[in-house]
Enzyme design. Structure first.
Site, PDB file in Angstrom:
ATOM      1  CD  GLU A  98      -2.872  -1.065   2.395  1.00  0.00           C
ATOM      2  OE1 GLU A  98      -4.074  -1.264   2.248  1.00  0.00           O
ATOM      3  OE2 GLU A  98      -2.355  -0.902   3.496  1.00  0.00           O
ATOM      4  CB  CYS A 118       2.593   7.840   2.898  1.00  0.00           C
ATOM      5  SG  CYS A 118       2.937   6.760   4.279  1.00  0.00           S
ATOM      6  CB  CYS A 125       5.922  -4.424  10.234  1.00  0.00           C
ATOM      7  SG  CYS A 125       7.250  -3.643  11.171  1.00  0.00           S
ATOM      8  CB  CYS A 129       4.345  -1.411  17.326  1.00  0.00           C
ATOM      9  SG  CYS A 129       6.047  -1.026  16.857  1.00  0.00           S
ATOM     10  CB  CYS A 132       1.291  -0.815  14.436  1.00  0.00           C
ATOM     11  SG  CYS A 132       1.535  -0.606  12.663  1.00  0.00           S
ATOM     12  CB  CYS A 346      -0.531   7.144  10.981  1.00  0.00           C
ATOM     13  SG  CYS A 346       0.072   8.649  10.375  1.00  0.00           S
TER      14      CYS A 346
HETATM   15  N1  SAH Z   1       7.900   1.316  10.943  1.00  0.00           N
HETATM   16  C1  SAH Z   1       8.179   2.686  10.922  1.00  0.00           C
HETATM   17  C2  SAH Z   1       7.461   3.436   9.820  1.00  0.00           C
HETATM   18  C3  SAH Z   1       6.045   3.058   9.536  1.00  0.00           C
HETATM   19  S1  SAH Z   1       4.864   3.432  10.759  1.00  0.00           S
HETATM   20  C4  SAH Z   1       7.881   3.322  12.277  1.00  0.00           C
HETATM   21  O1  SAH Z   1       7.299   2.658  13.120  1.00  0.00           O
HETATM   22  O2  SAH Z   1       8.282   4.462  12.481  1.00  0.00           O
HETATM   23  C5  SAH Z   1       4.665   5.187  10.592  1.00  0.00           C
HETATM   24  C6  SAH Z   1       4.119   5.872  11.832  1.00  0.00           C
HETATM   25  O3  SAH Z   1       2.748   5.517  12.049  1.00  0.00           O
HETATM   26  C7  SAH Z   1       4.866   5.473  13.088  1.00  0.00           C
HETATM   27  O4  SAH Z   1       5.164   6.582  13.888  1.00  0.00           O
HETATM   28  C8  SAH Z   1       3.868   4.574  13.763  1.00  0.00           C
HETATM   29  O5  SAH Z   1       4.108   4.470  15.118  1.00  0.00           O
HETATM   30  C9  SAH Z   1       2.570   5.256  13.423  1.00  0.00           C
HETATM   31  N2  SAH Z   1       1.392   4.424  13.670  1.00  0.00           N
HETATM   32  C10 SAH Z   1       1.319   3.085  13.695  1.00  0.00           C
HETATM   33  N3  SAH Z   1       0.065   2.679  13.985  1.00  0.00           N
HETATM   34  C11 SAH Z   1      -0.673   3.790  14.160  1.00  0.00           C
HETATM   35  C12 SAH Z   1      -2.053   4.031  14.439  1.00  0.00           C
HETATM   36  N4  SAH Z   1      -2.911   3.036  14.575  1.00  0.00           N
HETATM   37  N5  SAH Z   1      -2.464   5.318  14.554  1.00  0.00           N
HETATM   38  C13 SAH Z   1      -1.592   6.328  14.353  1.00  0.00           C
HETATM   39  N6  SAH Z   1      -0.294   6.158  14.062  1.00  0.00           N
HETATM   40  C14 SAH Z   1       0.173   4.907  13.963  1.00  0.00           C
HETATM   41 FE1  SF4 Z   2       6.205  -1.890  12.208  1.00  0.00          FE
HETATM   42 FE2  SF4 Z   2       3.929  -0.664  12.732  1.00  0.00          FE
HETATM   43 FE3  SF4 Z   2       5.823  -0.788  14.598  1.00  0.00          FE
HETATM   44 FE4  SF4 Z   2       6.212   0.772  12.437  1.00  0.00          FE
HETATM   45  S1  SF4 Z   2       4.643   1.027  14.018  1.00  0.00           S
HETATM   46  S2  SF4 Z   2       7.659  -0.668  13.373  1.00  0.00           S
HETATM   47  S3  SF4 Z   2       5.126  -0.456  10.873  1.00  0.00           S
HETATM   48  S4  SF4 Z   2       4.678  -2.543  13.722  1.00  0.00           S
END
Ligand code: SAH
Ligand code: SF4
Length: 364
Positions: A98, A118, A125, A129, A132, A346
């Site tokens: 995506e 983006c 991944c 986290c 996410c 995000c």
């Molecule tokens: N893996 C990298 C880049 C992709 S995520 C990282 O974690 O930085 C990009 C951003 O989106 C990160 O700051 C992540 O923490 C945030 N993000 C992830 N899940 C989210 C959610 N459900 N709502 C808002 N931001 C989120």
């Molecule tokens: Fe991976 Fe989502 Fe954590 Fe970014 S925020 S490192 S995409 S699991």
């Protein structure tokens, strides 16, 4: 199945080298590179300043294969989410990828005048986290350099708008796909590629320390954003399992080194999660952590993900948290929420690749 050499996998230097090995003069590689990124050629036949014979030879040895558009969804706020279908990899595995096109500034008529793209670097991944969506399904694979740059080429072709800014904040952890992402960034930055300056490309990472050391040494031509989300070790452990092996004190040191070496601030991303990291004591800890760090904080309202146990705070909490940081002298930005109705915001990528009710799915 992809087997031939894909020219989109190559930086300019690599293409020059490869074509020299194939018997062409040095300038041919640079010429082909410009055809790819500046003139947006779709096939070798379009490269009219190369001899017909050479075009035929290149077509027999290499591909310009990019991504196939699978679905495009448009949000009511102008955000467009692209779902791409890459060619199966050498193991025959397919995955969906995506990318999101986000309108930023608007002109006097209210039409978008600037866009941010983006990009994703992985299908899934491995960092997992706990808040996410991308970490929920099984990790599929790293994207190739060609699949990363092709997202830009594909969105530009489809939308007809050029991008002023690129953020690597889609699916995946860019540092976990180090070589392919680095090459893609060099292509985007190259004056004969997409010619985007260091300040126009931002790579976001969850903060893998060894990789960040290498990123500084290799001098990726980009700005850096680090997903912090908490300055409290226990809370960050809970949100981001990688915090256990990449602790906050070491992360601080490597970020500081980045700011010294590159003379650029680091952006700290901080998702606000109700009753988890949005309290006054959380703001206080964040401010203390950032005290001697050249940084700005990007506050992100949490975009809820079905099945995950987190909520966004109310607007009063969000504003109070922002104002608290400002009072403590920090540079703070509150990110606008975009594309929520099509699950393009995000952290919503990759969870379910089906449109949400009410979304406008443009015909292809
Ligand atoms: N893996 C990298 C880049 C992709 S995520 C990282 O974690 O930085 C990009 C951003 O989106 C990160 O700051 C992540 O923490 C945030 N993000 C992830 N899940 C989210 C959610 N459900 N709502 C808002 N931001 C989120
Ligand atoms: Fe991976 Fe989502 Fe954590 Fe970014 S925020 S490192 S995409 S699991």
């Amino acid at each position: 199945m992809e087997s031939a050499v894909n020219f989109y996998d190559h930086t300019r230097e690599e293409l020059v080298k490869l074509l020299a090995e194939w018997g062409s003069p040095r300038h041919t590689g640079a010429q082909v590179f410009r055809w790819l990124y500046q003139k947006r050629a779709r096939d070798f036949g379009e490269m009219t300043d190369l001899s017909k014979e050479l075009r035929r030879e290149l077509a027999s040895k290499a591909t310009l294969s990019t991504l196939t558009l699978h679905t495009r969804q448009a949000s009511q706020d102008g955000t467009v989410k692209y779902l791409w279908q890459p060619a199966p990899d050498s193991a025959g595995s397919t995955a969906l990828v995506e990318s999101v096109l986000i309108p930023m500034a608007r002109d006097e008529e209210g039409e978008p005048s600037r866009y941010t793209a983006c990009l994703s670097t992985q299908a899934g991944c491995r960092m997992k986290c706990t808040f996410c969506a991308t970490g929920v399904p099984k990790f599929r694979r790293n994207l190739t350099t060609a699949e990363i740059t092709a997202q830009i080429v594909g969105m530009e072709r489809d939308s007809g708008v050029p991008f002023n800014n690129i953020v690597v904040m889609g699916m995946g952890e860019p540092m976990d796909n180090y070589e392919n992402t680095e090459k893609a960034m060099r292509i985007l930055h190259d004056p004969e590629g997409l010619n985007l300056g260091r300040r126009r490309i931002t790579v976001s990472t969850s903060g893998l320390i060894d990789h960040l050391e290498r990123f500084i040494k290799d001098d990726w031509p980009v700005s850096l954003a680090v997903s912090l989300h908490s300055a409290d070790p226990e809370i960050r452990d809970r949100l981001m399992p990688i915090n256990r092996s990449n602790p906050l004190d070491k992360l601080y040191k490597v970020m500081r080194r980045f700011t010294f070496v590159r003379r650029l601030p680091v952006t700290l991303e901080y998702i606000l999660l109700k009753d988890v990291n949005d309290r006054p004591e959380d703001a206080e800890k964040l401010a203390a952590y950032c005290k001697d760090l050249l940084c700005k904080v990007n506050l992100i309202r949490y975009n809820p993900v079905p099945t995950l146990p987190f909520e966004a705070p109310g607007e009063d909490r969000v504003m109070a948290f922002r104002d608290d940081l400002k009072r403590r002298g920090m540079k703070v930005f509150l990110r606008e929420r975009k594309g929520v109705d099509i699950a393009a915001a995000c952290g919503q990528l990759g969870f379910e690749n089906t449109p949400l009710p009410g979304a406008n799915v443009a015909p292809l």
